[in-house]
Design an enzyme around this catalytic site. Structure first.
Site, PDB file in Angstrom:
ATOM      1  CB  SER B 153      -0.961  -0.007   1.194  1.00  0.00           C
ATOM      2  OG  SER B 153      -1.584  -1.247   1.298  1.00  0.00           O
ATOM      3  CG  HIS B 176      -5.045  -2.273  -1.430  1.00  0.00           C
ATOM      4  ND1 HIS B 176      -5.935  -1.751  -0.546  1.00  0.00           N
ATOM      5  CD2 HIS B 176      -3.829  -2.158  -0.831  1.00  0.00           C
ATOM      6  CE1 HIS B 176      -5.302  -1.358   0.548  1.00  0.00           C
ATOM      7  NE2 HIS B 176      -4.021  -1.600   0.394  1.00  0.00           N
TER       8      HIS B 176
END
Lengths: 75, 273
Positions: B153, B176
């Site tokens: 991330s 994501h």
């Protein structure tokens, strides 16, 4: 505040409601202004440094989370 | 010269005046740990250890690191990147407000020539992560990041922020979409806001790595790879193939890259002058 993490947020934020607001004090540790969490009897946990000297942040004894004795140093 | 000893229990087999019968009395005893020759010109006297060092050896069995100042410093970013919110104590966190002054100290220290950033993070606060990434990318020192274990991330922009980024063959990176936490109001503005926040990450990553924006967004919104989310997990070489990371490697590669950059910088500087 956006948390960008693949971890489940329930795990990351578990117990956040029960977190107590700690009693913090502004003290001077070896001449470095800092904020410590007061645990009583002059003992505390370093929360953060307030110094503007970047070299103070390189001191391994001044990392957030270390136990400190701040008796007689309270401003 | 042969000796026969009486190996009786409780009896020391040697005489105290002549402890080792195999040792020639005219020759000094040899120390098995002493490997250098007495007249070796390279021989150096090891300086005595300080009292504090001896105490730490005695009390904790820990040996203090000798006072050798390295010109390459190491910065590890582990666990959650803690930003605007103090996370509950079960989280292992890296506090960005402590890290940023350290970067300032490294930037202005004359003896520091390179910084190795070790990343094993599960992400965290977007703004704290981007702050660290921006600080790293604007440093004039030679910087190399090594993704070990995971750089997920918000760890992705931090990994790409350095001059050269490396990933261990087994390390993984999860890409994501950003999610909002807390109270979310179901209005178009919420989506617009989220999209803007996401664009900050996408823009930083595409500007600091070889990956294209379309490819990064495609990885971000790919379905069928993650069980609980949409997105992609890139492992080792896959991250290099997409252009996100510069190479697969570990510690020695990272240090060699910095050394090479320092040398080429020095020789390049010499030509200018």
């Amino acid at each position: 505040m956006i948390l960008y993490t693949p971890m489940q947020l329930e795990l990351v934020l578990e117990g956040i409601e029960d977190m107590k607001h700690p009693v913090v004090r502004e003290v001077e540790l070896n001449g470095i202004p800092a904020v410590v969490e007061d645990k009583g009897f002059g003992q505390g946990k370093l929360v953060k440094l307030l110094s503007t000297d970047p070299n103070d942040y390189m001191d391994p004894n001044m990392i957030p989370g270390v136990s400190v004795n701040f008796l007689g140093t309270t401003k | 010269m042969s000796h026969e000893y009486m190996w009786e229990p409780g009896l020391f087999p040697f005489e105290p005046n002549h402890p080792n019968p195999d040792q020639d009395p005219n020759k000094p005893p040899e120390d098995p740990e002493r490997t250098e020759k007495p007249n070796d010109p390279n021989r150096q006297r090891v300086s005595g250890k300080s009292k504090a060092t001896m105490e730490s050896v005695k009390e904790f069995g820990a040996n203090n690191v000798p006072e050798v100042r390295s010109n390459i410093h190491c910065l590890s970013i582990v666990g959650q990147i803690e930003g605007h919110l103090v996370l509950p104590p079960q989280n292992k966190t890296t506090k960005y407000e402590h890290l940023i002054p350290q970067l300032v100290a490294l930037e202005q220290a004359r003896e520091v020539e390179g910084v190795v950033v070790i990343l094993n993070t599960v992400g965290g606060d977007v703004e704290a992560g981007l702050a660290i990434a921006e600080m790293l990318s604007s440093m004039s020192k030679h910087t190399v990041s090594v993704v070990l274990g995971g750089g997920h991330s918000i760890g992705v922009p931090i990994a790409t922020a350095t001059n050269v980024s490396l990933i261990a063959p087994t390390a993984s990176m999860t890409i994501h979409p950003i999610r909002l936490n807390g109270l979310v109001i179901g209005v178009p503005q919420t989506y617009e806001y989220l999209d803007k926040m996401q664009d900050r990450v996408v823009r930083f990553v595409t500007q600091h790595s070889k990956i294209t924006e379309d490819k990064f967004r495609e990885l971000m919104f790919r379905t069928g790879e993650l069980a609980r989310d949409i997105g992609t997990v890139l492992i080792g070489q896959e991250a290099v193939d997409t252009g996100l990371i510069d190479g697969v490697g570990g510690l020695s590669q990272a240090v060699n890259i910095i050394k090479g950059r320092i040398e080429s910088h020095q020789s390049g500087g010499g030509q200018v002058q």
